[in-house]
Design an enzyme around this catalytic site. Sequence first.
Site, PDB file in Angstrom:
ATOM      1  NE  ARG A 163      -4.282  -1.418   0.090  1.00  8.75           N
ATOM      2  CZ  ARG A 163      -4.433  -2.448  -0.745  1.00  8.75           C
ATOM      3  NH1 ARG A 163      -3.500  -2.748  -1.624  1.00  8.75           N
ATOM      4  NH2 ARG A 163      -5.544  -3.179  -0.703  1.00  8.75           N
ATOM      5  CG  HIS A 180      -3.700  -1.017  -6.803  1.00  9.04           C
ATOM      6  ND1 HIS A 180      -3.936  -0.350  -5.633  1.00  9.04           N
ATOM      7  CD2 HIS A 180      -3.783  -2.339  -6.484  1.00  9.04           C
ATOM      8  CE1 HIS A 180      -4.168  -1.229  -4.659  1.00  9.04           C
ATOM      9  NE2 HIS A 180      -4.082  -2.443  -5.159  1.00  9.04           N
TER      10      HIS A 180
HETATM   11  P1  NDP Z   1      -1.038 -10.980   5.198  1.00  8.73           P
HETATM   12  O1  NDP Z   1      -1.883 -10.418   6.276  1.00  8.73           O
HETATM   13  O2  NDP Z   1      -1.106 -12.447   4.943  1.00  8.73           O
HETATM   14  O3  NDP Z   1       0.498 -10.635   5.485  1.00  8.73           O
HETATM   15  C1  NDP Z   1       0.880  -9.406   6.005  1.00  8.73           C
HETATM   16  C2  NDP Z   1       2.339  -9.485   6.416  1.00  8.73           C
HETATM   17  O4  NDP Z   1       2.746  -8.188   6.851  1.00  8.73           O
HETATM   18  C3  NDP Z   1       2.598 -10.447   7.580  1.00  8.73           C
HETATM   19  O5  NDP Z   1       3.808 -11.095   7.385  1.00  8.73           O
HETATM   20  C4  NDP Z   1       2.674  -9.500   8.772  1.00  8.73           C
HETATM   21  O6  NDP Z   1       3.487  -9.939   9.841  1.00  8.73           O
HETATM   22  C5  NDP Z   1       3.345  -8.307   8.125  1.00  8.73           C
HETATM   23  N1  NDP Z   1       3.099  -7.096   8.920  1.00  8.73           N
HETATM   24  C6  NDP Z   1       1.934  -6.455   9.132  1.00  8.73           C
HETATM   25  N2  NDP Z   1       2.119  -5.378   9.934  1.00  8.73           N
HETATM   26  C7  NDP Z   1       3.433  -5.355  10.222  1.00  8.73           C
HETATM   27  C8  NDP Z   1       4.261  -4.494  11.002  1.00  8.73           C
HETATM   28  N3  NDP Z   1       3.749  -3.449  11.655  1.00  8.73           N
HETATM   29  N4  NDP Z   1       5.572  -4.781  11.088  1.00  8.73           N
HETATM   30  C9  NDP Z   1       6.093  -5.843  10.440  1.00  8.73           C
HETATM   31  N5  NDP Z   1       5.380  -6.704   9.675  1.00  8.73           N
HETATM   32  C10 NDP Z   1       4.061  -6.455   9.574  1.00  8.73           C
HETATM   33  O7  NDP Z   1      -1.378 -10.151   3.892  1.00  8.73           O
HETATM   34  P2  NDP Z   1      -1.216 -10.585   2.350  1.00  8.73           P
HETATM   35  O8  NDP Z   1       0.119 -11.161   2.163  1.00  8.73           O
HETATM   36  O9  NDP Z   1      -2.394 -11.365   1.924  1.00  8.73           O
HETATM   37  O10 NDP Z   1      -1.334  -9.148   1.639  1.00  8.73           O
HETATM   38  C11 NDP Z   1      -0.457  -8.116   1.979  1.00  8.73           C
HETATM   39  C12 NDP Z   1      -0.917  -6.805   1.380  1.00  8.73           C
HETATM   40  O11 NDP Z   1      -0.663  -6.761  -0.015  1.00  8.73           O
HETATM   41  C13 NDP Z   1      -2.415  -6.509   1.483  1.00  8.73           C
HETATM   42  O12 NDP Z   1      -2.761  -6.046   2.769  1.00  8.73           O
HETATM   43  C14 NDP Z   1      -2.597  -5.449   0.426  1.00  8.73           C
HETATM   44  O13 NDP Z   1      -2.395  -4.178   0.999  1.00  8.73           O
HETATM   45  C15 NDP Z   1      -1.480  -5.738  -0.572  1.00  8.73           C
HETATM   46  N6  NDP Z   1      -1.975  -6.214  -1.878  1.00  8.73           N
HETATM   47  C16 NDP Z   1      -1.688  -5.475  -2.989  1.00  8.73           C
HETATM   48  C17 NDP Z   1      -2.096  -5.896  -4.228  1.00  8.73           C
HETATM   49  C18 NDP Z   1      -1.722  -5.148  -5.456  1.00  8.73           C
HETATM   50  O14 NDP Z   1      -2.191  -5.483  -6.543  1.00  8.73           O
HETATM   51  N7  NDP Z   1      -0.861  -4.151  -5.370  1.00  8.73           N
HETATM   52  C19 NDP Z   1      -2.881  -7.126  -4.392  1.00  8.73           C
HETATM   53  C20 NDP Z   1      -3.091  -7.839  -3.164  1.00  8.73           C
HETATM   54  C21 NDP Z   1      -2.653  -7.384  -1.958  1.00  8.73           C
HETATM   55  P3  NDP Z   1       3.040 -11.183  10.768  1.00  8.73           P
HETATM   56  O15 NDP Z   1       3.299 -12.404   9.911  1.00  8.73           O
HETATM   57  O16 NDP Z   1       3.962 -11.100  11.920  1.00  8.73           O
HETATM   58  O17 NDP Z   1       1.594 -10.988  11.081  1.00  8.73           O
HETATM   59  C1  OXD Z   2      -5.921  -6.233  -2.823  1.00  5.90           C
HETATM   60  C2  OXD Z   2      -5.559  -5.311  -3.857  1.00  5.90           C
HETATM   61  O1  OXD Z   2      -5.701  -5.887  -1.667  1.00  5.90           O
HETATM   62  O2  OXD Z   2      -5.955  -5.532  -5.005  1.00  5.90           O
HETATM   63  O3  OXD Z   2      -6.422  -7.324  -3.117  1.00  5.90           O
HETATM   64  O4  OXD Z   2      -4.820  -4.355  -3.621  1.00  5.90           O
END
Ligand code: NDP
Ligand code: OXD
Length: 307
Positions: free
Chosen positions: A222, A270
Site C-alpha cells: 500500500r 495497482h
Molecule cells: P497478510 O496479512 O497475509 O500478510 C501481512 C504481512 O505483513 C505479515 O507477514 C505480517 O506480519 C506483516 N506485517 C503487518 N504489519 C506489520 C508491522 N507493523 N511490522 C512488520 N510486519 C508487519 O497479507 P497478504 O500477504 O495477503 O497481503 C499483503 C498486502 O498486499 C495486502 O494487505 C494489500 O495491501 C497488498 N496487496 C496489494 C495488491 C496489489 O495489486 N498491489 C494485491 C493484493 C494485496 P506477521 O506475519 O507477523 O503478522
Molecule cells: C488487494 C488489492 O488488496 O488488489 O487485493 O490491492
Amino acid sequence: MLYLYSPDQPALYLRLFKDALPDWNVACWPDEVDADAVTHVAAWKPPAGFFRRFPKLEVVFVLGAGVDKFLQRDDLGEQVKIVRLADAGMAQQMTEYCLYGVLHYQRQMDVYLRQQHAGQWRPQPARSAKDVRVSILGPGQLGMQVAQNLAKMGYRVAGWSRQPRQLDGVDCVHGDAGLRSLLPATDVLFCVLPATPETRHLLDGVRLAWLPKDGAIINAGRGSLIDQDALLDHLDRGRLRFVLLDVFAEEPLGEGHPLWRHPRVLITPHVAADTVPAEAVGQIAANLRVFAKGLPVTGLVDRRRGY
Ligand code: NDP
Ligand code: OXD
C-alpha cells in the site's frame, strides 16, 4: 442470503457464486433485494454507506487481500466479521511482479535504458542471483510465497514481519531491531505490507537512508508505507537506483505528480496482483462451509491488528 457487489464483473461473479453455492440465495447489486434477508456480502470497494441497509449482516467477504478501506468505514459494526482473500491466485502474480523488478535491478535494465537513450554500447558487469539480496517486508500469505519462490531461484532472500517466523531458505527477522539490521543488507526491497497505523510512513527519510546507496525498492503493498516526499528527495539525490511502484498514497496518482516523470521511477496502476474470480469464489464457498461448522476460517481479519 449472499449479496454481491462487484460492478466490474457482476455476471461472472454471480454465475460463479450460484454454481458454488447451490443451496444459497445469491443476488447481485444493483438488483433490489429484501435487505432484511441479507446475512452475507461479498464486495470490493462498495460505496460509502452501502452496508447500512443490511441490519442482519453477519459476514463481509472482501474480494481482495487488503482490508484497510473496509476498516476505515463507518457502516460496518464491530459485530460484523470481515474475511479477506488469502492468496487465492494472487501470490503467483506477486512473485512475477517482484521478479520483474529484481531482474530489472540484477540485469541492470535501468542502466541499459539510460545508455540506449544516450546511444551508448557499454556492457556492464554480470551479477548472479546469489549475489542479489532481496528483502521482503511482509512475508504473509503473498510475501511468504514470493520469498520462497525467489529463494528457489537462487536469490539471497530475507523477510521482515511483526512476529517471528520460520521459512525454508529465507532469513527471517522481525521487529524494530530486525528492520534496522535488514535494510542496510538489502539490494532490492520488496514491500507487500498491509496499510495499518504502524506501517504508515514506515519508510520515512530516516529508514530510507538505511538502504545502500544503489538499492532499489518495489512497493506492491500500500502507498501509505512510503513517505513520498522523502522518497522523491532520495531519488533526486541519487540515493536509490530506482523504484517500481504499484501503489500510492492517493490513487490514481495525481496528474502532474513528480513521480510520473522521474527518471528513476517505474509506475504501474495497482495491478501487481488481481483477484482471480474463480479462486476467490472457491475460497469464499469453502469458508462458508467452515463457518457453518463453527471452525476457524481462512482470512478472518483481526480488526485490532488492522489486517
Ligand atoms: P497478510 O496479512 O497475509 O500478510 C501481512 C504481512 O505483513 C505479515 O507477514 C505480517 O506480519 C506483516 N506485517 C503487518 N504489519 C506489520 C508491522 N507493523 N511490522 C512488520 N510486519 C508487519 O497479507 P497478504 O500477504 O495477503 O497481503 C499483503 C498486502 O498486499 C495486502 O494487505 C494489500 O495491501 C497488498 N496487496 C496489494 C495488491 C496489489 O495489486 N498491489 C494485491 C493484493 C494485496 P506477521 O506475519 O507477523 O503478522
Ligand atoms: C488487494 C488489492 O488488496 O488488489 O487485493 O490491492
